[in-house]
Write an enzyme that holds these catalytic residues in place. Sequence first.
Site, PDB file in Angstrom:
ATOM      1  N   SER A  52      53.098  26.292  59.489  1.00  0.00           N
ATOM      2  CA  SER A  52      53.259  27.737  59.709  1.00  0.00           C
ATOM      3  C   SER A  52      54.230  28.387  58.724  1.00  0.00           C
ATOM      4  O   SER A  52      53.975  29.498  58.239  1.00  0.00           O
ATOM      5  CB  SER A  52      53.709  28.016  61.152  1.00  0.00           C
ATOM      6  OG  SER A  52      54.921  27.355  61.438  1.00  0.00           O
ATOM      7  N   CYS A  82      46.575  26.416  66.280  1.00  0.00           N
ATOM      8  CA  CYS A  82      47.752  25.596  65.988  1.00  0.00           C
ATOM      9  C   CYS A  82      48.809  26.413  65.229  1.00  0.00           C
ATOM     10  O   CYS A  82      49.450  27.263  65.819  1.00  0.00           O
ATOM     11  CB  CYS A  82      47.353  24.320  65.245  1.00  0.00           C
ATOM     12  SG  CYS A  82      48.641  23.056  65.266  1.00  0.00           S
ATOM     13  N   ARG A 109      57.427  25.309  68.608  1.00  0.00           N
ATOM     14  CA  ARG A 109      56.743  24.575  67.539  1.00  0.00           C
ATOM     15  C   ARG A 109      56.809  23.075  67.804  1.00  0.00           C
ATOM     16  O   ARG A 109      57.771  22.590  68.365  1.00  0.00           O
ATOM     17  CB  ARG A 109      57.417  24.843  66.186  1.00  0.00           C
ATOM     18  CG  ARG A 109      57.406  26.293  65.761  1.00  0.00           C
ATOM     19  CD  ARG A 109      58.090  26.432  64.396  1.00  0.00           C
ATOM     20  NE  ARG A 109      57.286  25.831  63.353  1.00  0.00           N
ATOM     21  CZ  ARG A 109      57.779  25.301  62.241  1.00  0.00           C
ATOM     22  NH1 ARG A 109      59.080  25.258  62.037  1.00  0.00           N
ATOM     23  NH2 ARG A 109      56.979  24.796  61.330  1.00  0.00           N
ATOM     24  N   HIS A 174      42.969  22.325  67.863  1.00  0.00           N
ATOM     25  CA  HIS A 174      42.088  22.546  66.700  1.00  0.00           C
ATOM     26  C   HIS A 174      40.619  22.476  67.132  1.00  0.00           C
ATOM     27  O   HIS A 174      40.011  21.403  67.064  1.00  0.00           O
ATOM     28  CB  HIS A 174      42.337  21.469  65.642  1.00  0.00           C
ATOM     29  CG  HIS A 174      43.634  21.587  64.931  1.00  0.00           C
ATOM     30  ND1 HIS A 174      43.776  22.240  63.729  1.00  0.00           N
ATOM     31  CD2 HIS A 174      44.865  21.123  65.245  1.00  0.00           C
ATOM     32  CE1 HIS A 174      45.034  22.173  63.328  1.00  0.00           C
ATOM     33  NE2 HIS A 174      45.718  21.505  64.237  1.00  0.00           N
ATOM     34  N   GLU A 176      38.119  23.436  65.560  1.00  0.00           N
ATOM     35  CA  GLU A 176      37.260  23.192  64.388  1.00  0.00           C
ATOM     36  C   GLU A 176      37.110  21.704  64.082  1.00  0.00           C
ATOM     37  O   GLU A 176      36.263  21.314  63.272  1.00  0.00           O
ATOM     38  CB  GLU A 176      37.814  23.940  63.164  1.00  0.00           C
ATOM     39  CG  GLU A 176      39.004  23.307  62.471  1.00  0.00           C
ATOM     40  CD  GLU A 176      40.336  23.485  63.195  1.00  0.00           C
ATOM     41  OE1 GLU A 176      41.362  23.019  62.642  1.00  0.00           O
ATOM     42  OE2 GLU A 176      40.370  24.065  64.295  1.00  0.00           O
TER      43      GLU A 176
END
EC number: 4.3.3.6
Length: 197
Positions: A52, A82, A109, A174, A176
């Site tokens: 990030s 995320c 985080r 995630h 994906e």
Amino acid sequence: MSVTVKIGVLNVQGAVSEHAIHVSKVGAEPVLVKHADDLTGLHGLILPGGESTTIGKLIRKYGLFEPIIEASQQGLPIFGTCAGMILLAKRIEGSEEPHLALMDVLVNRNSFGRQRDSFEADIFVEGMNQDPFPAVFIRAPHVVKAGQGVQILATLDDRIVAVRENHLLATAFHPELTDDLRMHQYFKQMAESYQAK
């Protein structure tokens, strides 16, 4: 004839191609976004995972920081996964300054440990059918506190891992990296609603 839904994928770091493939599979057109001009004509934007702090620096470097905030203010649906969840958050635990500061959540985080502590868990996501979603967690954050207008979509061990606030969607996992297209289908529906305005 209906215009194809165009969903941008922030193309500075992270699982960009995996998101683009999922966007295609749900019948939308993926657009890789690296410069402000790439935001033109989009009906949605995905902020992929990655690191990030690095992504925060890169969106400034590529002149995307203000344009993304402005697009959000105009109602563009944005989906952060995320690190994307951290980018969207108005508050980050500890002293770190927020990045885009768009979503009324406080995030922690790396709440699930380091890279080697990555894991997959079946979770139930509100608004989807009863089959659990195979969520992949990699150095994942979680939402510590959600503002009043934030809808909690999924939890894992009492930690909030998926949220929605109006046109903003965020997951600690995630989607994906699985074959399950339901999160991307859900986001496509948000993009279609925006397109129809």
